[in-house]
Write an enzyme that holds these catalytic residues in place. Structure first.
Site, short mmCIF file in Angstrom:
data_model
loop_
_atom_site.label_atom_id
_atom_site.label_comp_id
_atom_site.label_asym_id
_atom_site.label_seq_id
_atom_site.Cartn_x
_atom_site.Cartn_y
_atom_site.Cartn_z
N LYS A 140 10.16 49.88 -16.90
CA LYS A 140 9.27 49.61 -15.91
C LYS A 140 8.82 48.38 -16.39
O LYS A 140 8.17 48.12 -17.31
CB LYS A 140 8.17 50.70 -15.79
CG LYS A 140 8.76 51.89 -15.29
CD LYS A 140 8.86 52.00 -13.75
CE LYS A 140 9.41 53.26 -13.30
NZ LYS A 140 9.64 53.27 -11.72
N LYS A 238 18.65 58.42 -3.18
CA LYS A 238 17.84 59.72 -3.57
C LYS A 238 18.30 60.75 -2.59
O LYS A 238 17.66 60.47 -1.34
CB LYS A 238 16.44 59.43 -3.57
CG LYS A 238 15.83 58.40 -4.47
CD LYS A 238 14.41 57.75 -4.44
CE LYS A 238 13.65 57.36 -5.60
NZ LYS A 238 14.19 56.41 -6.13
MG LIG Z 1 12.93 52.40 -8.62
#
Ligand SMILES: [Mg+2]
Length: 333
Positions: A140, A238
């Site tokens: 991240k 997703k």
């Molecule tokens: Mg992402």
């Protein structure tokens, strides 16, 4: 049949709409098939809209009418379409992956995700993941300065052999993103997910062409898939947000035809939807490492996990259907 559930998260999850500490959703069962809807703010319809759609689907006389009742409710449609696919695969006595593709993979590679901590914390997490067998680590970025993020990634590149990715979740300005892509160029970073805000397709298109690829994730909530291909080297699919593994598989094939690599991830789903996403990934030939190692984000789950991570891969269950057994639900369905 619809059954609601609430599962505590092992640690809070940051979403575009705030921090959550549980995942709430529904199991939908029909005939011998079982599906899952676990809405996520910013990605799908809200929980109440999902429940309304599932109730209409439950009342429908046919699978077609049940799917039509989920129009505009991707999480609900994920549940209903998955229940249908699961029922069909069970009837044919094949795994979901085998019902989706002629020659699915027996296992799929998955990435570890490393949080946005200090250099030391980042390296410790990445090293632990590499020691558990992960060959791809996603770090991240975007919460710190570009210089600090470059230092974190350089440290991981120095300390592990893992392939590197970064995820900025749309945090950067165009100027910051350009600086980051330049700074990451010699670190072997495969791609950065969502460097710029979701709607900035032109900015993403401008970032392409160098050694660091552009992956788009949040942009799929604002744009049709076909409209983002010029702006992406990779798309993050997703199933929960796209409305089902059937739609996600169509999207993966459409992306490949356009020269864009598909990667499958969960929305931190429970075991039914997560395992279905594993079958989907197995149906995409040579799929890159996917974001499916999310079981440990939950402190509890609906059933035993038939597809745990081992050595950075998930073996695809071979039982008929998706292979998740929810005894009381399967008995009722
Ligand atoms: Mg992402």
């Amino acid at each position: 049949m619809i059954r609601s559930f609430s599962l505590p998260l092992a640690r809070p999850l940051e979403t575009a709409r705030g921090t959550i500490d549980e995942r709430r959703g529904f199991i939908f069962a029909r005939n011998s098939g079982v599906g899952e809807a676990t809405p996520l703010a910013g990605w799908t319809e809200p929980l109440d809209a999902c429940e309304t759609a599932l109730e209409a689907a439950d009342d429908a006389d046919s699978w077609d009418d049940a799917l039509a009742a989920c129009q505009g409710s991707p999480a609900a449609r994920n549940a209903v379409s998955l229940a249908k696919l699961d029922a069909e695969a069970r009837n044919e006595n094949v795994s979901l992956a085998h019902s989706l593709a002629d020659d699915p993979a027996e296992s799929v590679p998955v990435n570890a995700t490393v949080g946005d901590g200090s250099v030391e914390a980042t390296v410790a997490e990445a090293r632990a993941a590499a020691e558990r067998g992960f060959e791809t680590v996603k770090v991240k970025v975007g919460a710190r300065s570009v210089e600090a993020d470059a230092e974190r990634l350089r440290a991981v590149a120095d300390e592990t052999d893992a392939a590197l990715r970064a995820d900025a979740n749309g945090a950067w300005t165009r100027k910051q993103a350009r600086e980051a892509f330049d700074a990451f160029a010699d670190l072997g970073v495969e791609y950065v997910e969502q460097p710029l805000p979701a709607d900035d397709l032109a900015g993403h298109a401008d970032l392409r062409g160098g050694p660091v690829g552009v992956a788009l994730d949040e942009s799929l909530t604002e744009h049709a898939l076909a409209d983002i291909f010029d702006a992406a080297d990779c798309v993050v699919l997703k199933p929960m947000a796209l409305g089902g593994v059937d739609r996600a598989l169509d999207a993966a094939r459409e992306a490949r035809d356009a020269g864009v690599e598909p990667v499958v991830t969960t929305t931190v789903d429970a075991v039914v939807a997560r395992t279905a996403a594993v079958h989907l990934a197995a149906a995409i030939p040579g799929v890159p490492a996917c974001g499916l190692a999310t079981a440990d984000r939950l402190a509890d789950d609906l059933a035993a996990d038939p597809a745990p991570v081992e050595d950075g891969r998930i073996r695809v269950p071979e039982e008929p259907g998706h292979g998740v057994n929810l005894p009381e639900v399967n008995a009722d369905a």
